[in-house]
Design a protein around this motif. Structure first.
Motif, mmCIF file in Angstrom:
data_model
loop_
_atom_site.group_PDB
_atom_site.id
_atom_site.type_symbol
_atom_site.label_atom_id
_atom_site.label_comp_id
_atom_site.label_asym_id
_atom_site.label_seq_id
_atom_site.Cartn_x
_atom_site.Cartn_y
_atom_site.Cartn_z
ATOM 1 N N LEU A 99 0.924 -1.165 -0.262
ATOM 2 C CA LEU A 99 -0.244 -0.072 -0.106
ATOM 3 C C LEU A 99 0.778 1.010 0.162
ATOM 4 C CD1 LEU A 99 -2.380 -0.755 2.870
ATOM 5 C CD2 LEU A 99 -2.609 -1.517 0.323
ATOM 6 N N GLU A 129 -3.193 5.746 0.782
ATOM 7 C CA GLU A 129 -4.143 3.908 0.535
ATOM 8 C C GLU A 129 -3.548 3.341 2.543
ATOM 9 O OE1 GLU A 129 -3.667 2.191 -3.834
ATOM 10 O OE2 GLU A 129 -1.723 1.884 -2.260
ATOM 11 N N THR A 186 -7.310 3.985 4.267
ATOM 12 C CA THR A 186 -8.001 2.579 4.758
ATOM 13 C C THR A 186 -8.111 2.332 6.312
ATOM 14 O OG1 THR A 186 -6.518 0.960 3.027
ATOM 15 C CG2 THR A 186 -7.660 -0.368 4.444
ATOM 16 N N ALA A 231 -9.964 -5.693 6.484
ATOM 17 C CA ALA A 231 -10.220 -3.975 5.870
ATOM 18 C C ALA A 231 -8.406 -4.401 4.356
ATOM 19 C CB ALA A 231 -10.492 -2.921 6.314
ATOM 20 N N LEU A 232 -7.942 -4.967 4.744
ATOM 21 C CA LEU A 232 -6.674 -5.003 4.762
ATOM 22 C C LEU A 232 -6.809 -6.451 3.643
ATOM 23 C CD1 LEU A 232 -3.938 -4.612 6.798
ATOM 24 C CD2 LEU A 232 -4.264 -2.913 5.587
ATOM 25 N N ARG A 291 -8.288 -4.931 0.073
ATOM 26 C CA ARG A 291 -6.962 -4.187 0.196
ATOM 27 C C ARG A 291 -6.022 -5.378 -0.918
ATOM 28 N NH1 ARG A 291 -10.139 -2.047 1.904
ATOM 29 N NH2 ARG A 291 -10.616 0.501 2.480
#
Lengths: 253, 111
Positions: free
Chosen positions: B20, B24, B28, B59-60, B63
């Motif tokens: 990231l 980002e 996040t 959440a990670l 992504r």
């Protein structure tokens, strides 16, 4: 003037005295500024200013000078309480925010300007007699002072919204979350009382005592404020159990 | 480490340990905090620990960060280790203030 019309105000005065004193006692233990500011606000606005102002209106069968003195002292004490409430909102909800500090300063300045205007124009006497007001000072004063509880109520509702989200992951106690809501409702009801006074002044020019319906409405708002604050500070055991058993918002997937 | 520096620390770690970008990583964490009513400026180490344990991993993973749960567990351990080294100074946050605004009998009933 029926008991119903003033009962709520008396209940609010009593609640403010009890809770204000308890918060002052809390300050003696913690020595933290927010407790002191809130205690000053509760005692000054909710009890002393009402008591002195009411004495100026109905209890003193004395000279116009005595009536004026009571009214002026009551109004000044009320202003001190509202300044404390503004400082509380700034210190508690936005302690590091310069814009909030500027907003708080502007509100305090507005209260001071309105007070000077009310005194210099002699319009402060209209709080204790039944003559219609003249000029903008009374409405400005009511709006400036009413903004103090209005701001605190707004901040309580905002905080409550955030805390409800924190409940999802166990980062808030349901009792504290509910307490924030009750303070918002209680203080919001007093702000609504100011709004009612402003509307009444704009419609008729006189104080609320001119109409029983207006006095009853404000008394009703004062009852709501008293009940909310009492429930926030002294929640019965059954109420606490109900709050704790109540399912919170579901966690998001 | 102050409350807001907890946020800064976590974002820097995510930037260093995942693909990231800085933007980002910060975005996040901000979104996850906002979702549970927390403010990046005042989030405490304890609150961030709960976020690491329960929310940041998914959440990670969304992504496309690999082994997101393992990473969050490691970050949580590091956060705890740092937390033990510093003396927590309680702030007058709004929540703490309202927590104190209760009668003695209510306080006793809660213990």
């Amino acid at each position: 003037m029926s008991l119903l019309s003033v009962g709520g105000v008396l209940l609010f005065m009593l609640t403010s005295l009890v809770i204000g004193s308890r918060i002052f006692a809390l300050w003696v233990r913690t020595r933290r500024l927010p407790e002191l500011l809130l205690a000053i606000a509760m005692l000054a606005v909710g009890f002393v200013a009402y008591a002195v102002g009411t004495a100026g209106k109905i209890l003193v069968e004395g000279t116009p000078e005595q009536r004026a003195a009571f009214t002026l002292v009551g109004l000044s004490i009320e202003c001190v309480g509202h300044v404390a409430l503004i400082a509380f909102s700034w210190r508690v909800f936005h302690p590091k925010n310069a814009r909030a500090g500027a907003f708080a300063g502007a509100l305090v300045a507005l209260i001071a300007v309105a007070l000077v205007g009310e005194i210099r124009s002699g319009q402060f006497l209209r709080y204790s007699d039944m003559q219609p007001m003249e000029g903008p000072w009374l409405v400005l004063g009511l709006a400036a002072r009413g903004a103090a509880p209005g701001w605190m109520a707004f901040e309580c509702f905002r905080l409550h919204r955030r805390l409800r989200l924190r409940l999802r992951i166990g980062l808030a106690d349901p009792l504290v979350v509910n307490r924030v809501l009750l303070w918002g409702l209680g203080i919001g009801a007093t702000a609504a009382g100011f709004a009612t006074s402003i509307v009444h002044r704009l419609m008729y020019g006189t104080g609320l005592r001119a109409h029983v319906w207006a006095l009853t409405l404000v008394s009703g708002l004062a009852t709501v404020a008293a009940l909310c604050l009492a429930l926030a500070f002294f929640p019965p055991a059954a109420y606490r159990r109900w709050l704790e058993a109540r399912p919170g918002p579901a966690p998001r997937a | 480490m102050s409350a807001s520096s907890t946020f800064e620390w976590l974002c820097a770690e995510l930037e260093a340990r995942t693909p990231l970008s800085k933007l980002e990583a910060r975005g996040t964490v901000r979104l996850v905090l906002k979702d549970v009513g927390l403010d990046p400026a005042t989030v405490s180490a304890h609150q961030m620990s709960v976020v690491l344990q329960r929310l940041l991993g998914p959440a990670l993973a969304k992504r496309k960060v690999e082994r997101a749960e393992e990473l969050c567990a490691a970050l949580d351990r590091e956060l705890a280790a740092q937390g033990r080294q510093r003396a927590d100074e309680p702030e007058d946050t709004a929540y703490e203030l309202f927590e104190r605004l209760e009668s003695e009998s209510t306080r006793r009933g809660r213990k």
